[in-house]
Design a protein around this motif. Structure first.
Motif, PDB file in Angstrom:
ATOM      1  N   ALA A   1      17.246  16.833 -60.856  1.00  0.00           N
ATOM      2  CA  ALA A   1      16.093  17.063 -61.721  1.00  0.00           C
ATOM      3  C   ALA A   1      14.804  16.521 -61.121  1.00  0.00           C
ATOM      4  CB  ALA A   1      16.329  16.437 -63.092  1.00  0.00           C
ATOM      5  N   GLY A   2      14.899  15.387 -60.418  1.00  0.00           N
ATOM      6  CA  GLY A   2      13.704  14.806 -59.813  1.00  0.00           C
ATOM      7  C   GLY A   2      13.109  15.712 -58.752  1.00  0.00           C
ATOM      8  N   GLU A   3      13.961  16.242 -57.888  1.00  0.00           N
ATOM      9  CA  GLU A   3      13.481  17.144 -56.850  1.00  0.00           C
ATOM     10  C   GLU A   3      12.915  18.429 -57.456  1.00  0.00           C
ATOM     11  OE1 GLU A   3      15.412  17.831 -52.801  1.00  0.00           O
ATOM     12  OE2 GLU A   3      15.954  19.681 -53.870  1.00  0.00           O
ATOM     13  N   GLN A   4      13.644  19.005 -58.424  1.00  0.00           N
ATOM     14  CA  GLN A   4      13.164  20.232 -59.065  1.00  0.00           C
ATOM     15  C   GLN A   4      11.834  20.000 -59.779  1.00  0.00           C
ATOM     16  OE1 GLN A   4      16.427  21.490 -61.546  1.00  0.00           O
ATOM     17  NE2 GLN A   4      17.477  22.507 -59.857  1.00  0.00           N
ATOM     18  N   TYR A   5      11.692  18.835 -60.388  1.00  0.00           N
ATOM     19  CA  TYR A   5      10.447  18.501 -61.087  1.00  0.00           C
ATOM     20  C   TYR A   5       9.281  18.449 -60.106  1.00  0.00           C
ATOM     21  CZ  TYR A   5       6.985  15.545 -63.461  1.00  0.00           C
ATOM     22  OH  TYR A   5       5.827  15.039 -63.989  1.00  0.00           O
ATOM     23  N   LEU A   6       9.465  17.757 -58.986  1.00  0.00           N
ATOM     24  CA  LEU A   6       8.380  17.650 -58.015  1.00  0.00           C
ATOM     25  C   LEU A   6       8.072  19.005 -57.383  1.00  0.00           C
ATOM     26  CD1 LEU A   6       9.203  14.249 -56.278  1.00  0.00           C
ATOM     27  CD2 LEU A   6       7.438  14.726 -57.990  1.00  0.00           C
ATOM     28  N   GLN A   7       9.092  19.806 -57.141  1.00  0.00           N
ATOM     29  CA  GLN A   7       8.853  21.141 -56.599  1.00  0.00           C
ATOM     30  C   GLN A   7       8.055  21.999 -57.578  1.00  0.00           C
ATOM     31  OE1 GLN A   7      13.002  22.086 -55.648  1.00  0.00           O
ATOM     32  NE2 GLN A   7      12.441  22.242 -53.492  1.00  0.00           N
ATOM     33  N   SER A   8       8.335  21.831 -58.867  1.00  0.00           N
ATOM     34  CA  SER A   8       7.583  22.596 -59.872  1.00  0.00           C
ATOM     35  C   SER A   8       6.114  22.170 -59.923  1.00  0.00           C
ATOM     36  CB  SER A   8       8.217  22.421 -61.259  1.00  0.00           C
ATOM     37  OG  SER A   8       7.941  21.135 -61.808  1.00  0.00           O
TER      38      SER A   8
ATOM     39  N   GLY B   1       4.462  21.501 -57.132  1.00  0.00           N
ATOM     40  CA  GLY B   1       3.844  21.877 -55.866  1.00  0.00           C
ATOM     41  C   GLY B   1       4.249  21.057 -54.663  1.00  0.00           C
ATOM     42  N   PHE B   2       5.187  20.119 -54.838  1.00  0.00           N
ATOM     43  CA  PHE B   2       5.707  19.365 -53.697  1.00  0.00           C
ATOM     44  C   PHE B   2       6.689  20.254 -52.928  1.00  0.00           C
ATOM     45  CE2 PHE B   2       3.920  16.230 -56.375  1.00  0.00           C
ATOM     46  CZ  PHE B   2       3.741  15.057 -55.665  1.00  0.00           C
ATOM     47  N   THR B   3       6.876  19.958 -51.630  1.00  0.00           N
ATOM     48  CA  THR B   3       7.671  20.834 -50.770  1.00  0.00           C
ATOM     49  C   THR B   3       8.657  20.039 -49.938  1.00  0.00           C
ATOM     50  OG1 THR B   3       5.782  22.340 -50.599  1.00  0.00           O
ATOM     51  CG2 THR B   3       7.566  22.636 -49.005  1.00  0.00           C
ATOM     52  N   VAL B   4       9.920  20.507 -49.930  1.00  0.00           N
ATOM     53  CA  VAL B   4      10.939  19.906 -49.073  1.00  0.00           C
ATOM     54  C   VAL B   4      10.529  20.092 -47.615  1.00  0.00           C
ATOM     55  CG1 VAL B   4      13.326  20.083 -48.270  1.00  0.00           C
ATOM     56  CG2 VAL B   4      12.816  20.201 -50.724  1.00  0.00           C
ATOM     57  N   GLY B   5      10.597  19.011 -46.843  1.00  0.00           N
ATOM     58  CA  GLY B   5      10.219  19.061 -45.438  1.00  0.00           C
ATOM     59  C   GLY B   5       8.768  18.711 -45.184  1.00  0.00           C
ATOM     60  N   LYS B   6       7.962  18.756 -46.255  1.00  0.00           N
ATOM     61  CA  LYS B   6       6.555  18.386 -46.131  1.00  0.00           C
ATOM     62  C   LYS B   6       6.319  17.016 -46.738  1.00  0.00           C
ATOM     63  CE  LYS B   6       1.873  19.825 -47.403  1.00  0.00           C
ATOM     64  NZ  LYS B   6       1.045  20.835 -48.134  1.00  0.00           N
ATOM     65  N   ASN B   7       6.570  16.883 -48.033  1.00  0.00           N
ATOM     66  CA  ASN B   7       6.443  15.564 -48.663  1.00  0.00           C
ATOM     67  C   ASN B   7       7.666  15.190 -49.500  1.00  0.00           C
ATOM     68  OD1 ASN B   7       5.884  17.431 -50.677  1.00  0.00           O
ATOM     69  ND2 ASN B   7       3.713  16.882 -50.816  1.00  0.00           N
ATOM     70  N   LEU B   8       8.730  15.993 -49.405  1.00  0.00           N
ATOM     71  CA  LEU B   8      10.008  15.650 -50.036  1.00  0.00           C
ATOM     72  C   LEU B   8      11.091  15.554 -48.967  1.00  0.00           C
ATOM     73  CD1 LEU B   8      10.056  17.989 -53.191  1.00  0.00           C
ATOM     74  CD2 LEU B   8       9.155  15.659 -52.988  1.00  0.00           C
TER      75      LEU B   8
END
Length: 256
Positions: free
Chosen positions: A145-152, A154-161
């Motif tokens: 849920a934490g990752e999905q929340y940050l992605q929602s 505008g955060f991006t895996v490989g950039k700031n996640l």
């Protein structure tokens, strides 16, 4: 002369009721699958046995409704994928979020959860809003849920996640300085820090509280969409029963 069955609506109702009960019994006894992850103190394996607050709640519901089913613990991304795509799958502890609302059939809450972006004391990180966190590297767990929340947001895996498969890895990343922040629920974070032999007051600080994640109804039980509504309702009634008679409160007092 024999009369058509339609002349006897009570007989039809009885027949359909019996068939529905037999069908439901078959599903619950043979096909239901329960999946979870290692998320102490909600669900965790100790001495080869699954335990934790959420696990005890699920087990109490199973006992209440007279259903026997084994529980499998696995990485969250795998458990989540199974619950999304397979039939008759119960998943816990799953955070109920807007992104997930239509993806599952929700049974109800099993435990509270309160989320934060954690940092190391003395890191000089100042977060007044979530936007301030975009410049930092944040540790997440894949598909949680934490990752999905940050992605929602505008955060991006490989950039700031920076995702991992296990929550323990994220504390290690934060502690070693490989990431700047760690998104986690408070009980899990404090438990992992103590399990590592550290004092949370010395190694962890909340850089930003995330009140729109979790809350008292945060951690839930949910079924896959390919699950009969009658089965889902049976679990809902079971959960309500253990809440009404004090069993849920006794479990919560033990763990919280």
């Amino acid at each position: 002369m024999k009369q058509p069955l339609l002349r006897y609506p009570k007989a039809l109702v009885l027949l359909f009721t019996v068939l529905a009960c037999l069908s439901l019994r078959t599903v619950t006894a043979q096909e239901i699958r329960i999946v979870t992850e290692e998320l102490p103190p909600y669900n965790m394996t100790l001495n080869g046995q699954l335990t934790g607050m959420s696990t005890e709640v699920v087990q109490a519901v199973l006992k209440e409704i007279g259903v026997q089913a084994s529980i499998q613990s696995m990485p969250w991304a795998r458990a989540y994928d199974i619950a999304l795509n397979a039939e008759n799958v119960l998943i816990y502890s799953i955070l109920r979020t807007p992104q997930r609302e239509l993806l599952f059939k929700w049974v109800g809450p099993v435990a509270p959860t309160h989320w934060h972006l954690f940092a190391k004391p003395g890191s000089q990180i100042q977060l007044n809003s979530l936007d301030d966190a975009r410049q930092y590297q944040t540790a997440t767990v894949k598909q949680d849920a934490g990752e999905q929340y940050l992605q929602s947001k505008g955060f991006t895996v490989g950039k700031n996640l920076q995702p991992s498969n296990k929550y323990t890895y994220n504390y290690e990343k934060l502690k070693s300085g490989r990431v700047d922040l760690w998104i986690a629920n408070e009980l899990n974070a404090l438990y992992l820090v103590r399990q590592a032999g550290d004092d949370p007051t010395e190694t962890l600080v909340s850089a930003l509280s995330l009140p729109d994640l979790g809350g008292d109804n945060g951690q839930n039980m949910a079924f896959s969409l390919k699950t009969p509504d009658a089965l889902v309702e049976r679990f809902r009634q079971g959960l309500q029963a253990i809440r009404s008679d004090g069993r849920y409160a006794a479990i919560a007092q033990k763990w919280l």
